[in-house]
Design an enzyme around this catalytic site. Structure first.
Site, PDB file in Angstrom:
ATOM      1  N   ARG A  75      51.864  51.179  39.666  1.00 18.84           N
ATOM      2  CA  ARG A  75      50.423  50.827  40.043  1.00 18.84           C
ATOM      3  C   ARG A  75      50.072  51.480  41.443  1.00 18.84           C
ATOM      4  O   ARG A  75      50.911  51.503  42.370  1.00 18.84           O
ATOM      5  CB  ARG A  75      50.178  49.374  40.337  1.00 18.84           C
ATOM      6  N   GLN A 113      45.450  46.142  31.097  1.00 17.09           N
ATOM      7  CA  GLN A 113      44.445  44.847  31.312  1.00 17.09           C
ATOM      8  C   GLN A 113      43.457  44.945  29.908  1.00 17.09           C
ATOM      9  O   GLN A 113      43.340  43.912  29.506  1.00 17.09           O
ATOM     10  CB  GLN A 113      43.433  45.213  32.366  1.00 17.09           C
ATOM     11  N   HIS A 127      42.994  50.885  33.862  1.00 19.09           N
ATOM     12  CA  HIS A 127      43.746  49.955  33.716  1.00 19.09           C
ATOM     13  C   HIS A 127      44.149  49.724  32.227  1.00 19.09           C
ATOM     14  O   HIS A 127      43.473  48.376  31.855  1.00 19.09           O
ATOM     15  CB  HIS A 127      42.972  48.872  34.505  1.00 19.09           C
ATOM     16  N   ASP A 149      33.626  42.580  37.197  1.00 15.12           N
ATOM     17  CA  ASP A 149      35.110  42.884  38.113  1.00 15.12           C
ATOM     18  C   ASP A 149      34.349  42.786  39.381  1.00 15.12           C
ATOM     19  O   ASP A 149      33.263  43.057  39.780  1.00 15.12           O
ATOM     20  CB  ASP A 149      35.537  44.342  37.708  1.00 15.12           C
ATOM     21  N   CYS A 164      38.802  40.648  34.885  1.00 17.32           N
ATOM     22  CA  CYS A 164      40.261  40.800  34.990  1.00 17.32           C
ATOM     23  C   CYS A 164      40.631  39.905  36.106  1.00 17.32           C
ATOM     24  O   CYS A 164      42.125  39.823  36.083  1.00 17.32           O
ATOM     25  CB  CYS A 164      40.417  42.309  35.290  1.00 17.32           C
ATOM     26  N   ARG A 223      47.830  38.899  29.538  1.00 22.01           N
ATOM     27  CA  ARG A 223      48.344  40.020  30.371  1.00 22.01           C
ATOM     28  C   ARG A 223      49.794  39.669  29.921  1.00 22.01           C
ATOM     29  O   ARG A 223      50.365  40.740  29.931  1.00 22.01           O
ATOM     30  CB  ARG A 223      47.896  39.903  31.810  1.00 22.01           C
TER      31      ARG A 223
HETATM   32  N1  NVA Z   1      38.715  47.167  40.040  1.00 19.18           N
HETATM   33  C1  NVA Z   1      39.804  46.192  40.676  1.00 19.18           C
HETATM   34  C2  NVA Z   1      40.713  45.587  39.497  1.00 19.18           C
HETATM   35  C3  NVA Z   1      41.686  44.838  39.958  1.00 19.18           C
HETATM   36  C4  NVA Z   1      42.603  44.314  38.764  1.00 19.18           C
HETATM   37  C5  NVA Z   1      40.714  46.899  41.671  1.00 19.18           C
HETATM   38  O1  NVA Z   1      40.987  48.217  41.303  1.00 19.18           O
HETATM   39  O2  NVA Z   1      40.740  46.523  42.414  1.00 19.18           O
HETATM   40  N1   CP Z   2      43.985  41.857  36.666  1.00 17.25           N
HETATM   41  C1   CP Z   2      44.820  42.465  37.487  1.00 17.25           C
HETATM   42  O1   CP Z   2      45.261  43.508  37.291  1.00 17.25           O
HETATM   43  O2   CP Z   2      45.285  41.290  38.078  1.00 17.25           O
HETATM   44  P1   CP Z   2      46.419  41.581  39.426  1.00 17.25           P
HETATM   45  O3   CP Z   2      45.908  42.613  40.437  1.00 17.25           O
HETATM   46  O4   CP Z   2      46.476  40.373  40.153  1.00 17.25           O
HETATM   47  O5   CP Z   2      47.594  42.300  38.922  1.00 17.25           O
END
Ligand code: NVA
Ligand code: CP
Length: 330
Positions: A107, A137, A134, A230, A271, A316
């Site tokens: 990540r 997800q 993602h 989101d 998410c 998830r």
């Molecule tokens: N768009 C958000 C998703 C988090 C799971 C981010 O990248 O922070």
């Molecule tokens: N939805 C998601 O990816 O959550 P986290 O950022 O907690 O992993």
């Protein structure tokens, strides 16, 4: 026969609808096994490394619990504490980790980084979120939709908010692949990248999916089966951008009016994490600066009987397990 052994899982554009369906099917089986307390240690003794250059609750825990349920051992490498990025390149890190581990999750920031990791590591690499995509997800999201409606084809999914972020992009891709009706509901400047739209339109022309881009929330959400939103500011973006985003996205908040405009059986997905109250430090800070208590979704919708966000979060785990199992099994 779907065979995903030794494949990387970097973005859904790399997978066929059949392969995506297969992963969801495996996830559903793993979910049953977990519920029934049936042992499923199919990858006993293997080792996985989890690299997180950004924070995470769901993704990290799903990989950790999932790996352990499958009989594996896990090493977590957080935003600090390893050499990655400071003294060591992605390419070198990839080659080192691939000598010790049987699979690597990443990540972080640019998609190019996870692609480079996969290029240099000769073990499966899984994208746990980048700025652009993602994909794990998405598997949980379509699994939740399938559990609710029994199908994906023809389902109208409306994404409201910052549609050119990782989640918005990925929802467009998965909808195109799975023959869904995707509606991107956002101000024009937050529509996804033109090239990606073009690529998804080509996919949609073969699967029967439709892609619509609409800036009027009432038009966009009419008779929606799924409402999805989101955060308005994603990880890695500066705090200062909140002011501009709040102004731009205020009218795209998922509230009771939007919910009532959708189909009567509509479900709400997110998410997570979500700003639906001011019980977090950032939520509070935003309230003190801008006077708003809820951002992308109201607490009323988040807590309503239409909300499936915690079922989605549970999925998830099952979907991430499916990805590890199918790409790592002997
Ligand atoms: N768009 C958000 C998703 C988090 C799971 C981010 O990248 O922070
Ligand atoms: N939805 C998601 O990816 O959550 P986290 O950022 O907690 O992993």
């Amino acid at each position: 026969m779907v065979d995903l052994r030794n494949r990387d899982f970097l973005k859904l554009l790399d997978f066929t609808p059949k392969e995506i369906n297969h992963l969801v099917k495996v996830a559903m089986t793993l979910k049953k096994q977990k519920r029934n307390n049936e042992s499923h240690r199919y990858l006993k003794g293997k080792q996985v490394a989890l690299i997180f250059e950004k924070d995470s609750t769901r993704t990290r825990c799903a990989f950790e619990v999932g790996a352990k349920d499958l009989g594996m051992n896990v090493t977590y490498l957080g935003p600090t504490g390893s050499q990655l990025g400071k003294k060591e390149t992605i390419a070198d890190t990839a080659r080192v980790l691939a000598k010790m581990y049987d699979g690597i999750e990443y990540r972080g920031f640019e998609q190019a980084r996870v692609e480079a990791l996969a290029k240099y590591a000769d073990v499966p690499v899984w994208n746990g979120l980048t700025n652009e995509f993602h994909p794990t997800q998405m598997l949980a999201d379509i699994m939740t939709v399938k559990e609710e409606f029994g199908k994906l084809k023809g389902i109208k999914l409306v994404f409201l908010g910052d549609a050119r972020n990782n989640v918005g992009n990925s929802l467009m891709v998965v909808s195109a692949k799975m023959g869904m009706h995707f509606v991107c509901c956002a101000p024009k400047e937050l529509f996804p990248d033109k090239e990606l739209i073009k690529e998804c339109e080509e996919i949609a022309s073969k699967t029967g999916a439709t892609l619509t881009f609409e800036s009027d929330p009432m038009k966009a959400t009419k008779d929606a089966d799924v409402l999805y939103t989101d955060v308005w500011v994603s990880m890695g973006e500066p705090m200062e951008i909140f002011e501009k985003r709040i102004k731009l996205l205020k009218k795209y908040q998922v509230n009771k009016k939007i919910l009532d405009n959708a189909s009567k059986n509509v479900i709400f997905l997110h998410c997570l994490p979500s700003f639906h109250n001011i019980d977090t430090s950032i939520g509070k800070e935003i309230y003190e600066k801008f006077g708003i208590k809820e951002m992308e979704v109201t607490d009323e919708v988040f807590e309503s009987s239409h909300s499936r966000v915690f079922e989605e979060a549970e999925n998830r785990l099952h979907t991430i397990k499916a990805v590890m199992l199918e790409t790592m099994k002997p």
